[in-house]
Design a protein around this motif. Structure first.
Motif, PDB file in Angstrom:
ATOM      1  N   MET A  63      -0.156   5.270  -4.444  1.00 33.60           N
ATOM      2  CA  MET A  63      -0.149   4.153  -5.360  1.00 33.60           C
ATOM      3  C   MET A  63       0.012   2.715  -4.677  1.00 33.60           C
ATOM      4  SD  MET A  63       0.156   5.147  -8.444  1.00 33.60           S
ATOM      5  CE  MET A  63       0.821   3.714  -9.223  1.00 33.60           C
TER       6      MET A  63
ATOM      7  N   SER B   5       7.902  -2.394 -10.637  1.00 33.44           N
ATOM      8  CA  SER B   5       6.850  -2.897  -9.759  1.00 33.44           C
ATOM      9  C   SER B   5       5.920  -4.014 -10.818  1.00 33.44           C
ATOM     10  CB  SER B   5       5.565  -1.862  -9.583  1.00 33.44           C
ATOM     11  OG  SER B   5       5.099  -1.279 -10.875  1.00 33.44           O
TER      12      SER B   5
ATOM     13  N   ARG C 260       1.836  -2.659  -2.965  1.00 31.98           N
ATOM     14  CA  ARG C 260       0.460  -3.049  -3.426  1.00 31.98           C
ATOM     15  C   ARG C 260       0.609  -4.497  -4.088  1.00 31.98           C
ATOM     16  NH1 ARG C 260      -3.953   0.278  -7.025  1.00 31.98           N
ATOM     17  NH2 ARG C 260      -5.690  -1.450  -7.238  1.00 31.98           N
TER      18      ARG C 260
ATOM     19  N   SER D 147       3.771   0.838  -5.780  1.00 34.88           N
ATOM     20  CA  SER D 147       3.195   0.051  -6.532  1.00 34.88           C
ATOM     21  C   SER D 147       3.560  -1.551  -6.051  1.00 34.88           C
ATOM     22  CB  SER D 147       3.390   0.269  -8.186  1.00 34.88           C
ATOM     23  OG  SER D 147       2.653   1.392  -8.397  1.00 34.88           O
TER      24      SER D 147
END
Length: 252
Positions: A48, A148, A23, A20
């Motif tokens: 993720m 995250s 991302r 995450s």
């Protein structure tokens, strides 16, 4: 000239969080990710990360924080635990990310933003090694954020931060300055019980100042000349004691 942001995750425990983070980094245009002793990164991390798998796979893995921040000019530690007492100097001063962004406007170089472990963050010794500390204001009811989510908010606040013509002093030179200051404290017989706190205070002062290479060299030059003057004065005093007949008995 550019200002590069490096994200450092220290001993992340959950691969989903690492994915995450990758991302979130790609969401805001960042790709320099370093992982210190991470958990296994397998299917969940890749899932993720979604379309940021390149950031995840390009992450550098190290065994120590020192390796992770090598080449960085400014170390910014994140913490969800603030100190309410001015005497608890390890977590002070504490800035919001917006405040740090304002301080970095017009600078160039590499800053490392470090995020601690999901279960207990950073140790006090680790916090002492950072030039600045930032936090994300949260509710007192539940102040600790998911890793995250914290990374995403910090990078969102940093988005749009443009470099300028004021280069940050290299981290290596800053470390030499801090070591030189510690030597000076020794030479002036600074009270031992205050030395660690004062050393940390000086590091935080110069950290938030965003010193340039020339400023660091000027400060080190002043310290060197001060030390030289003190040594000469001490040598002259010792010589005078030896030459003074009335002081001979002191050496018997």
């Amino acid at each position: 000239m550019s200002l590069n942001v490096r994200v450092v995750l220290v001993e992340p425990m959950y691969q989903g969080n690492v994915g995450s983070v990758a991302r979130a980094m790609k969401n805001f245009g960042y790709s320099d990710l370093v992982l210190v002793n991470p958990c296994e990164l397998e299917g969940q991390a890749r899932a993720m990360s979604s379309h940021a798998r390149d950031v995840l796979e390009g992450a550098r893995i190290t065994s120590t924080i020192e390796e992770a921040v090598e080449g960085a000019d400014l170390l910014i530690g994140t913490t969800g635990v603030s100190s309410l007492k001015t005497g608890e100097h390890i977590r002070l001063p504490l800035y919001t990310v917006k405040e740090v962004k304002e301080k970095l406007k017009g600078c160039s170089g590499t800053i490392a933003v470090l995020f601690g472990r999901e279960d207990n963050g950073f140790s006090n010794d680790e916090l002492k090694g950072f030039d600045m500390l930032v936090t994300v204001p949260t509710s007192e009811i539940y102040p600790i954020m998911n890793l995250s989510h914290a990374v995403a908010i910090v990078l969102y606040e940093f988005s749009g931060l443009e470099g300028g013509s004021n280069p940050l002093a290299e981290g290596f030179d800053l470390q030499l300055l801090y070591e030189h200051l510690d030597e000076l404290l020794e030479e002036i017989d600074y009270p031992a019980h205050k030395k660690d706190k004062t050393s940390l205070m000086l590091r935080r002062i110069f950290g938030r100042a965003g010193l340039t290479p020339r400023e660091v060299q000027t400060l080190r030059g002043i310290i060197r000349k001060s030390e030289r003057k003190m040594r000469l004065a001490s040598e002259a005093e010792n010589l005078q004691k030896i030459e003074d007949p009335g002081s001979i008995e002191k050496f018997i």
